[in-house]
Design a protein around this motif. Sequence first.
Motif, mmCIF file in Angstrom:
data_model
loop_
_atom_site.group_PDB
_atom_site.id
_atom_site.type_symbol
_atom_site.label_atom_id
_atom_site.label_comp_id
_atom_site.label_asym_id
_atom_site.label_seq_id
_atom_site.Cartn_x
_atom_site.Cartn_y
_atom_site.Cartn_z
ATOM 1 N N THR A 79 27.400 -153.557 67.964
ATOM 2 C CA THR A 79 26.882 -152.319 68.560
ATOM 3 C C THR A 79 25.398 -152.143 68.260
ATOM 4 O O THR A 79 24.586 -151.865 69.162
ATOM 5 C CB THR A 79 27.677 -151.120 68.030
ATOM 6 O OG1 THR A 79 29.076 -151.306 68.310
ATOM 7 C CG2 THR A 79 27.213 -149.836 68.677
ATOM 8 N N LEU A 80 25.021 -152.294 67.000
ATOM 9 C CA LEU A 80 23.611 -152.131 66.620
ATOM 10 C C LEU A 80 22.735 -153.178 67.300
ATOM 11 O O LEU A 80 21.631 -152.880 67.775
ATOM 12 C CB LEU A 80 23.474 -152.214 65.101
ATOM 13 C CG LEU A 80 24.141 -151.088 64.297
ATOM 14 C CD1 LEU A 80 24.056 -151.376 62.804
ATOM 15 C CD2 LEU A 80 23.499 -149.738 64.616
ATOM 16 N N ALA A 81 23.228 -154.437 67.348
ATOM 17 C CA ALA A 81 22.449 -155.492 67.980
ATOM 18 C C ALA A 81 22.325 -155.273 69.485
ATOM 19 O O ALA A 81 21.286 -155.583 70.090
ATOM 20 C CB ALA A 81 23.089 -156.846 67.695
ATOM 21 N N ALA A 82 23.359 -154.755 70.101
ATOM 22 C CA ALA A 82 23.314 -154.508 71.541
ATOM 23 C C ALA A 82 22.246 -153.476 71.887
ATOM 24 O O ALA A 82 21.492 -153.640 72.858
ATOM 25 C CB ALA A 82 24.682 -154.045 72.029
ATOM 26 N N TYR A 83 22.161 -152.404 71.112
ATOM 27 C CA TYR A 83 21.131 -151.389 71.373
ATOM 28 C C TYR A 83 19.738 -151.916 71.015
ATOM 29 O O TYR A 83 18.750 -151.557 71.667
ATOM 30 C CB TYR A 83 21.442 -150.125 70.578
ATOM 31 C CG TYR A 83 22.540 -149.300 71.185
ATOM 32 C CD1 TYR A 83 22.353 -148.645 72.396
ATOM 33 C CD2 TYR A 83 23.767 -149.169 70.558
ATOM 34 C CE1 TYR A 83 23.369 -147.889 72.968
ATOM 35 C CE2 TYR A 83 24.783 -148.409 71.110
ATOM 36 C CZ TYR A 83 24.579 -147.769 72.328
ATOM 37 O OH TYR A 83 25.588 -147.028 72.889
ATOM 38 N N GLU A 84 19.657 -152.761 70.009
ATOM 39 C CA GLU A 84 18.347 -153.298 69.620
ATOM 40 C C GLU A 84 17.841 -154.327 70.628
ATOM 41 O O GLU A 84 16.643 -154.335 70.986
ATOM 42 C CB GLU A 84 18.443 -153.936 68.234
ATOM 43 C CG GLU A 84 17.126 -154.510 67.724
ATOM 44 C CD GLU A 84 17.267 -155.154 66.363
ATOM 45 O OE1 GLU A 84 16.292 -155.785 65.908
ATOM 46 O OE2 GLU A 84 18.356 -155.022 65.757
ATOM 47 N N CYS A 85 18.718 -155.210 71.089
ATOM 48 C CA CYS A 85 18.306 -156.268 72.008
ATOM 49 C C CYS A 85 18.323 -155.823 73.466
ATOM 50 O O CYS A 85 17.724 -156.493 74.320
ATOM 51 C CB CYS A 85 19.223 -157.484 71.853
ATOM 52 S SG CYS A 85 19.265 -158.187 70.184
ATOM 53 N N GLN A 108 18.667 -155.341 79.553
ATOM 54 C CA GLN A 108 19.388 -154.665 80.626
ATOM 55 C C GLN A 108 18.911 -153.226 80.748
ATOM 56 O O GLN A 108 18.263 -152.679 79.848
ATOM 57 C CB GLN A 108 20.889 -154.701 80.345
ATOM 58 C CG GLN A 108 21.463 -156.118 80.282
ATOM 59 C CD GLN A 108 22.934 -156.116 79.942
ATOM 60 O OE1 GLN A 108 23.548 -155.068 79.807
ATOM 61 N NE2 GLN A 108 23.501 -157.317 79.806
ATOM 62 N N ALA A 109 19.235 -152.628 81.894
ATOM 63 C CA ALA A 109 18.767 -151.264 82.159
ATOM 64 C C ALA A 109 19.303 -150.284 81.128
ATOM 65 O O ALA A 109 18.611 -149.372 80.696
ATOM 66 C CB ALA A 109 19.176 -150.843 83.562
ATOM 67 N N GLY A 110 20.521 -150.461 80.730
ATOM 68 C CA GLY A 110 21.114 -149.555 79.753
ATOM 69 C C GLY A 110 22.400 -150.133 79.190
ATOM 70 O O GLY A 110 23.171 -150.776 79.914
ATOM 71 N N ILE A 111 22.613 -149.921 77.911
ATOM 72 C CA ILE A 111 23.833 -150.396 77.250
ATOM 73 C C ILE A 111 24.837 -149.259 77.254
ATOM 74 O O ILE A 111 24.563 -148.163 76.747
ATOM 75 C CB ILE A 111 23.538 -150.864 75.819
ATOM 76 C CG1 ILE A 111 22.569 -152.048 75.834
ATOM 77 C CG2 ILE A 111 24.823 -151.253 75.111
ATOM 78 C CD1 ILE A 111 23.111 -153.281 76.516
ATOM 79 N N ILE A 126 29.852 -152.736 75.420
ATOM 80 C CA ILE A 126 30.130 -153.154 74.034
ATOM 81 C C ILE A 126 31.631 -153.363 73.831
ATOM 82 O O ILE A 126 32.050 -154.306 73.147
ATOM 83 C CB ILE A 126 29.582 -152.114 73.050
ATOM 84 C CG1 ILE A 126 28.080 -151.913 73.286
ATOM 85 C CG2 ILE A 126 29.830 -152.540 71.612
ATOM 86 C CD1 ILE A 126 27.475 -150.811 72.456
ATOM 87 N N ILE A 127 32.447 -152.502 74.437
ATOM 88 C CA ILE A 127 33.905 -152.664 74.332
ATOM 89 C C ILE A 127 34.333 -154.012 74.895
ATOM 90 O O ILE A 127 35.166 -154.723 74.310
ATOM 91 C CB ILE A 127 34.616 -151.501 75.055
ATOM 92 C CG1 ILE A 127 34.473 -150.201 74.259
ATOM 93 C CG2 ILE A 127 36.089 -151.817 75.269
ATOM 94 C CD1 ILE A 127 35.021 -148.991 74.968
#
Length: 335
Positions: free
Chosen positions: A157-163, A185-188, A193-194
């Motif tokens: 989750t943290l990496a997805a928002y950071e990258c 990407q435009a938005g996570i 993430i799920i």
Amino acid sequence: MRSLNPYQVIEMAENGVESEGTQKRAGAKEKQNGNFADSSLRERKQQDREERLALVLWKRPLQTLQYSFLETLITLKEWTLKLWKRRGTVFLLLVLLSLFSMAYSVEGAHQKYIQYMEKKFLWCAYWVGLGILSSVGLGTGLHTFLLYLGPHIASVTLAAYECGSVNFPEPPYPDQIVCPNEAAQAGITLWTIISKVRLEACMWGAGTAIGELPPYFMARAARLSGAEPDDEDYEEFEEMLGQAETAQDFATRAKLAVQNMVQRVGFFGILACASIPNPLFDLAGITCGHFLVPFWTFFGATLIGKAIIKMHIQKLFVIITFSKHIVEQMVSLLG
């Protein structure tokens, strides 16, 4: 109608009294014999149980090894007979295994697909094993969600928002999370993430469902054989059934509620108990085994509840807790 003289009347009355006394003595004797038989049976069961508890390797090594060897032979004989009855299925499985071994060992363009399948299989087996360790100990298993799956979901989750992406390069993912070189990407979203952690989460949930099978099989075997297993949870369950009407404390009432829901509602009762974090679910497995609930009814409801419904609830909780805006609010509060 012939009349009876007074002596005949007195004689018949005495015979009736003697007959009634004889019947009472016979009934009392039968009751005494029944109580004696019940007492002897209880004493015999207690004696057998004490003998089983004393039959351990460090007290009776030779006898324990002898019984273990004989039980192993009997079990192998039973398995051999069962496999022989299903020899067609066994032959088909052996052919498929031989074909897979050949494909695995022969070099060719298909090796990349074989390696991909092997990697996914080992990854799934890893999480299934952790799930089994979490629930197999009758409530005393390893808390692998807090130690392994929860931190993994949080790091993704943290990496997805950071990258700004979840397309992490493989390798090094999942051993190490590295941001991809592609544009963010435009938005996570939560769904993104799920979807990224769905496989490992579902495999972990399936492992927890498999770990619930020992209490079920133990109680089912005890009910079918009429024996009393040397297990504290099963003894507690038997005592609870005997004290169902006089239960007063909250813990006993909660256990009775689980037992009644599973017994009366069946599949959907098991599904409801398995779909929420429930420390009393071991009791549901013992209840299903004791009342001879069909295996696929119990395991199917447990698998759906734990691997799909409950797993998504826990997954959402971790993802929302470590989402970007929640983390920013926590950092601002701490700062």
